[in-house]
Structure formats: C-alpha cells, structure tokens
Design a protein around this motif. Sequence first.
Motif, PDB file in Angstrom:
ATOM      1  N   VAL A   1      -7.790   7.320   1.772  1.00 29.10           N
ATOM      2  CA  VAL A   1      -7.322   6.998   0.422  1.00 29.10           C
ATOM      3  C   VAL A   1      -6.232   7.984   0.007  1.00 29.10           C
TER       4      VAL A   1
ATOM      5  N   ARG B   1      -5.338   3.692   2.751  1.00 33.53           N
ATOM      6  CA  ARG B   1      -6.356   2.751   2.309  1.00 33.53           C
ATOM      7  C   ARG B   1      -6.296   2.651   0.805  1.00 33.53           C
ATOM      8  N   ARG B   2      -6.290   1.428   0.304  1.00 33.86           N
ATOM      9  CA  ARG B   2      -6.299   1.221  -1.146  1.00 33.86           C
ATOM     10  C   ARG B   2      -7.732   1.216  -1.658  1.00 33.86           C
ATOM     11  N   VAL B   3      -7.887   1.543  -2.917  1.00 32.43           N
ATOM     12  CA  VAL B   3      -9.209   1.430  -3.543  1.00 32.43           C
ATOM     13  C   VAL B   3      -9.194   0.213  -4.455  1.00 32.43           C
ATOM     14  N   ASP B   4     -10.311  -0.491  -4.467  1.00 31.43           N
ATOM     15  CA  ASP B   4     -10.416  -1.607  -5.408  1.00 31.43           C
ATOM     16  C   ASP B   4     -10.929  -1.067  -6.740  1.00 31.43           C
ATOM     17  N   VAL B   5     -11.043  -1.930  -7.706  1.00 26.32           N
ATOM     18  CA  VAL B   5     -11.401  -1.488  -9.055  1.00 26.32           C
ATOM     19  C   VAL B   5     -12.804  -0.872  -9.100  1.00 26.32           C
ATOM     20  N   VAL B   6     -13.731  -1.419  -8.341  1.00 29.46           N
ATOM     21  CA  VAL B   6     -15.100  -0.876  -8.319  1.00 29.46           C
ATOM     22  C   VAL B   6     -15.096   0.524  -7.698  1.00 29.46           C
ATOM     23  N   GLU B   7     -14.356   0.682  -6.610  1.00 29.93           N
ATOM     24  CA  GLU B   7     -14.262   1.998  -5.965  1.00 29.93           C
ATOM     25  C   GLU B   7     -13.563   3.001  -6.882  1.00 29.93           C
ATOM     26  N   PHE B   8     -12.550   2.537  -7.605  1.00 29.25           N
ATOM     27  CA  PHE B   8     -11.851   3.410  -8.551  1.00 29.25           C
ATOM     28  C   PHE B   8     -12.828   3.933  -9.609  1.00 29.25           C
TER      29      PHE B   8
ATOM     30  N   ILE C   1       0.822  -1.203   0.000  1.00 28.91           N
ATOM     31  CA  ILE C   1       0.000   0.000   0.000  1.00 28.91           C
ATOM     32  C   ILE C   1       0.863   1.262   0.000  1.00 28.91           C
TER      33      ILE C   1
ATOM     34  N   ASN D   1       1.212   2.725  -5.745  1.00 32.26           N
ATOM     35  CA  ASN D   1      -0.022   3.171  -5.094  1.00 32.26           C
ATOM     36  C   ASN D   1      -0.060   4.692  -4.993  1.00 32.26           C
TER      37      ASN D   1
END
Length: 79
Positions: free
Chosen positions: A45, A50-57, A5, A10
Amino acid sequence: MPKSIFTGANLVVVEALKAERLKAGLKQSELAERIGKDQSWISLVEGSQRRVDVVEFIQLAEALDVDPTVLLGEIVGRL
C-alpha cells in the motif's frame, strides 16, 4: 497511459496514510497486526503497488486512531 494506481491522486492517499502511521509512531508490522494483515500488505500500500478500498481505508484510519471522515476530508482537500 499509466494505470490509475500510479496517479497523483493515489499518491495523496498513500502519503496521508503513511504520514498518520509515522505520526502514531508505528512500524508497518505494528499497523498490520492491528488490522489483521501482514507487514508486506502495508508495504504494498505504502509503495503504491496496492490500492485500498473504502472498508480497508476505514480500518486503517481507525487502527491509527484517526477519524476516517476527517482523514478523507484532508485527502480531498489535497486533491
């Protein structure tokens, strides 16, 4: 070894999302409201905590009125 992260990759994602938010003239709280999250979530973020997943992106990009595929392409180009 640092957790992934905190890697440079990132940070590129975080910087791109934050730059788009600032370009849109939005506060963290305004962006958070658009995606149904708390301001603290955006802060985590953007603070690379905190990482974002593809849906959140995709949600973030669309909330910023940016084509997610274009934004991802820009990120990949920076990596």
